[in-house]
Design an enzyme around this catalytic site. Structure first.
Site, mmCIF file in Angstrom:
data_model
loop_
_atom_site.group_PDB
_atom_site.id
_atom_site.type_symbol
_atom_site.label_atom_id
_atom_site.label_comp_id
_atom_site.label_asym_id
_atom_site.label_seq_id
_atom_site.Cartn_x
_atom_site.Cartn_y
_atom_site.Cartn_z
ATOM 1 N N GLY A 192 0.890 -1.294 -0.090
ATOM 2 C CA GLY A 192 -0.070 0.029 -0.041
ATOM 3 C C GLY A 192 0.837 1.302 0.029
ATOM 4 N N ARG A 199 2.372 -16.410 -5.987
ATOM 5 C CA ARG A 199 0.772 -16.605 -6.334
ATOM 6 C C ARG A 199 0.386 -15.447 -7.210
ATOM 7 N NH1 ARG A 199 -2.072 -19.434 -2.744
ATOM 8 N NH2 ARG A 199 -3.663 -17.802 -2.848
ATOM 9 N N ASP A 232 5.174 -6.347 5.616
ATOM 10 C CA ASP A 232 5.209 -7.836 5.788
ATOM 11 C C ASP A 232 5.471 -8.589 4.680
ATOM 12 O OD1 ASP A 232 5.094 -9.707 8.129
ATOM 13 O OD2 ASP A 232 3.141 -10.140 7.051
ATOM 14 N N THR A 254 5.535 0.594 6.579
ATOM 15 C CA THR A 254 4.103 0.397 6.765
ATOM 16 C C THR A 254 3.658 1.500 7.629
ATOM 17 O OG1 THR A 254 2.766 -0.613 8.346
ATOM 18 C CG2 THR A 254 4.731 -1.211 8.820
ATOM 19 N N ASP A 306 1.257 1.434 9.435
ATOM 20 C CA ASP A 306 0.674 0.561 10.794
ATOM 21 C C ASP A 306 1.517 0.369 11.879
ATOM 22 O OD1 ASP A 306 -1.728 0.106 9.295
ATOM 23 O OD2 ASP A 306 -1.083 -1.433 8.349
ATOM 24 N N ARG A 312 -4.517 -2.088 11.015
ATOM 25 C CA ARG A 312 -4.648 -3.611 10.735
ATOM 26 C C ARG A 312 -4.692 -4.269 12.008
ATOM 27 N NH1 ARG A 312 -0.977 -6.399 6.394
ATOM 28 N NH2 ARG A 312 0.550 -6.054 7.859
#
Lengths: 363, 363, 363, 363
Positions: free
Chosen positions: B12, B81, B118, B140, B142, B186
């Protein structure tokens, strides 16, 4: 056991003072049911009167975001050298500390919280020797106090200077100019260093690193040669050229008492203009750096200091001051804190960062 | 020895990203004469293409105060992924990490600087295992990353939330209202805790301390009884009532993909309104918390991280990330950082401060 | 002749209210030696009690930069439909205007200054018919009042929204996202229009121009085709699709009383996501738009309104309100002001400007 | 018919310049398919070279909130008195306007948009006489241009000064000090008047109202007698004592070219200190007033001016400039605008407001 705390601020304005007051009142009144007396105008309020007022929860409601101090402060009031008119009407400096001790006892307070910088804390320590149970709270926008990682007010000052640099960048860039910005900090270069990095300065001059103006001029000319015709130079008010402090002081003497007229910022700008024929401009940010709403960081730190000061009183750790160490607020002897200054270490990681970013420090 | 660095952002938006980029470029290009390649849109730019562009000094001029990232980012692009359309046109998640390694080698870069939280750092560590020399930079808003005292972006987020709380205080006070403000973070309560203290909140609800709504209601009613008919309640997005996370999640599921509709903030406001008949209002601050110009603190920290990452490459400390420890920026194995979260310790000094100030934490 | 003024605020919070209060007090007390009584909590303070307090010079010192109102306000208190418990304990709406007139007379005030929006001014006009000498001061962040060029509070609201858009731009740009930002304004699109232009929005949806969502989607896709993969869409809370207000209202009904859950912003975001498969995010700015420190413009306008209201009383121009016209503050019958709304004219020069800048208005 | 526009900025930095550039480019390129050439560094770029670059949509993306000008500007470059080195190496002022006309024709542009203040617009008018099809856009932070209600940049400057005054208030109040703040404005007192009102100044000194320092001193002493021991005095840089301009100028001459050293602010502070024995402090805000991100008002006004300038070219209304009148942006002959100055009318409603608020204007 219920107690009564007297609280005073000394020295210059500093964002966060109201946060300390609020922290003390909430921890003392709301959590412990104690009383808090706010002394007005620093030590003046203890010398005269005493002048003070009860601080209840209502009196500290809404003050956390406000600059200044609801108690007033004083730069002057050193009770050990207090200005008093003698019989001829002349002002002399007199030791009125006995009066302060008497007035403090008259208040019926169990302890005194003294919030201030170097000067205030030194006075607090001496009052402690005279028997007043004192707890100190360190305060200075200059961040020049030892034994604490940082002081409240400093983060706000860095923010104000950075915002000013952001504004000046666009003008400097549009006009291809050299802008010299003189900032506060007394003998310490903290504000200049951090705000200079944050504000994308090209040159930062600190008291801790006497500068070589030839290197500064070369740096600016190199930069112009690479196509960047503008530069911001941040100068700490205490900075001085290698071997040259005297020249600067002389020019300050010629100002007939007008504050900050012709300080080091003007010297640097004039010299660069003279040596390289560049258009320079000077901005002396002055008192805007020490007022107004505190940053979140300073609000939190001030609040932490306030509540911890109450705990120190509860534990009767007198003669100590609160201090930030890592994530904790600890207690240290006031004596240790006032015995020296927190200056920028020329070898520190942060100074290295500045040079890695290509910032010229004049060495 | 001249080198070439590839640099990417993942995850983000976070104020300070451009500061890292500028720090890397100035330390690499200006100080060492190396080259820097900026990979576009996070790992997407390595999977596809590769898409990247040369970052010279000019390209990073003036970007330090700007929010966002000049390179673009991506929330999605996990090369292990990666969403790919199969022969039926359905999107499946596929391991394309081999492609990333090939593309990285094609760039001719000596090392990769991965800036992210993370998720990004976990990917970086796995790419490191596949042979890409990786250096990490933690990022981050957060502040939930371990091994570093703090991350850039967090200080800015706290500032934005505090400013919003300042505005809401005047409205809450004028209208005698209960205002519930839901903030980001979060699983961590850092933003809520610090902004709540700085913004004079009466109640702060954190994920780390499951809350008892009865205590919250009692606190508000006590406060009203003392004459203060307004309250600000700050709720971390990850907060939940004691034994009650599921209820909240269920209500989120009913939102049919509409982001943040009916989160914990709405739950708290509705419950207080229902139980006590008080007029409540909810504000969900949302994405304003993660964009815009970084605070001076974040600009400095981001710059420090950037220049230090270049030094890690110089010293070939691959598989490590930069981190703040006290006054220094150090190097730690990425592995250590991603193995857990930095959460608020319910016994920390800062939490104690909040309670000493009379703030209700719901316990 | 010495007089006594009663002063009250009605309706929602609005930056500048304290400026009006200060203006009234300084013009009345300092310049004319009159008295000013501040009524608490809007009309509630006249219905009950009366609850009011003397406003002297000291009580308004330092309040100009503060948001909110030192007097408190109320959204409810319409004396002509006042919520009162009947004998069964049910709340019914009752006309208690007679009580207000009695209480006003009991105060011994010569005139009432009513500061408020549409609702408050309508009440003021009716009280004027009942014999209270009333002077109005228009107030609304929505700028939807006629007969004045602009109201205080509006400029601050536009500033808050623009700052939020600045922050969101960097995130939208970094993530290539569509951000939908819902802003206040009731039935008027002023805040959306001005903040949208100032905040570089790509799309602005106003209540005055029912929007065609296909045009909006096409605009965003065209922009993506030209290489700009992010867009900010500003939606006024009162905006609605062509022929479609009902759909929006229905979705609001499903919110079970939770404020602003699933308003028009969420509708627009969900539809764009559904129709074009784009990643969208919604931010509902909410109450942060109406609180906090007023902008310089609003401080000045509020001050001007306050001092002019005192002059209206001096000249006994009752039943009138103050209003800005060009460079002057004039006096207009309250009746004229409340007889309609100040809406955005779809043919106005400012709307043309928006379209010339390439902003899509959904028509 | 496709056209090509050349665009230049002249004079000092002013928040909103990038908004005009963006407005011109979007209205010309996006709406009309025309071309826009940006001339670098004001008239310098037309005298030399010509130096200019194509401005496409991408080049103006994201520039609305940025201060400064992407084109650069120049304070010097009057083509009718251009500094040129003669054969002896001395710099003489020479008329190079013929060269400007030739260079303009070489560009192949159909019209020139000149964005600037008094000086730039006068040059533009003379170039118009020499056959260049010119359209003017008024620009000045001082708001001293006639024929337009207001200029962009002014609102931002008022905001910056007000914020500084807010900060200084808390310090002045805490220290019981007289703070003298010198602000920009050239011969006009607009910035001082509006920022002074918004910033709760006690005294405002304007060039339009020569001041009587005895009245100022009396006002401060009266205020102290009433218990308010602090005062903020805002002084416009062009203010002067009744019958006394010469004294001030003389002291400025003694500064040996150092900018703004010992201006009117220092004079006022020194005199009050001398006459009343009060502690005074001076802050000269300087260049921070003219840089940085523009306020929403200025972004909108600049955008409106930009798009309207394109319409003037479309309609071939050459020799005209755009101007704000009430809610509309109109077209006026440049000649009319530069024939005089927009000064504060000592009898204006706004000045009356200041005095009603108890602000001393020195008369």
């Amino acid at each position: 056991m219920s107690r009564c705390i007297a609280l005073l601020n000394g020295g210059g304005d500093c964002p966060g003072l109201n946060g300390v007051i609020r922290g003390v009142v909430r921890a003392a009144v709301l959590q412990r049911g104690w009383r808090v007396l706010g002394v007005e105008d620093g030590f003046d309020g203890l010398v005269e009167g005493p002048r003070c007022r009860e601080l209840d929860l209502k009196s500290v409601c809404g003050i956390l975001p406000r600059g200044g101090t609801i108690l007033g402060t004083s730069n002057r009031g050193n009770p050990f050298r207090y200005p008093v008119a003698n019989e001829n009407g002349d002002v002399i400096l007199k030791d009125v500390s006995r009066q302060v001790v008497d007035h403090f006892q008259k208040l019926g307070a169990d302890a005194l919280v003294a919030v201030g910088g170097d000067g205030t804390l030194k006075i607090a320590r001496r009052l402690s020797d005279l028997g007043i149970p004192v707890v100190g709270v360190p305060k200075t926008i200059d961040n020049d106090l030892q034994e604490t990682d940082v002081t409240f007010g400093y983060n706000t000052a860095v923010g104000i200077v950075t915002e000013a640099l952001d504004r000046l960048q666009t003008t400097a860039e549009s006009h291809h100019r050299v802008m010299v910005v003189e900032v506060m900090g007394r003998d310490a270069g903290w504000i200049a260093l951090e705000a200079g990095i944050a504000g994308s300065a090209e040159v930062i001059l600190l008291p801790e690193i006497p500068f070589d103006l030839d290197l500064v001029c070369d740096h600016i000319m190199d930069r112009r040669a690479r196509g960047s015709r503008f530069s911001i130079i941040v100068v700490a008010e205490g900075a001085f050229p290698k071997g040259g402090r005297k020249i600067v002081q002389a020019s300050a003497d010629q100002t007939h008492g007008l504050e900050r007229l012709g300080g080091i910022g003007h010297y640097v700008a004039a010299e660069i203009g003279r040596r390289k024929g560049l258009e320079t401009r000077v901005v002396v940010l002055g008192h805007v750096q020490r007022g107004g709403t505190p940053s979140p960081f300073d609000r939190i730190l001030a609040s932490r200091f306030g509540v911890r000061a109450v705990q120190l009183i509860e534990r009767e750790e007198y003669g100590h001051m609160v201090a930030l160490r890592g994530r904790d607020v600890v207690s240290v002897p006031i004596e240790q804190a006032v015995d020296g200054q927190n200056l920028v270490d020329p070898d520190a990681n942060l100074v290295w960062t500045a040079e890695q970013l290509g910032i010229m420090l004049g060495r």
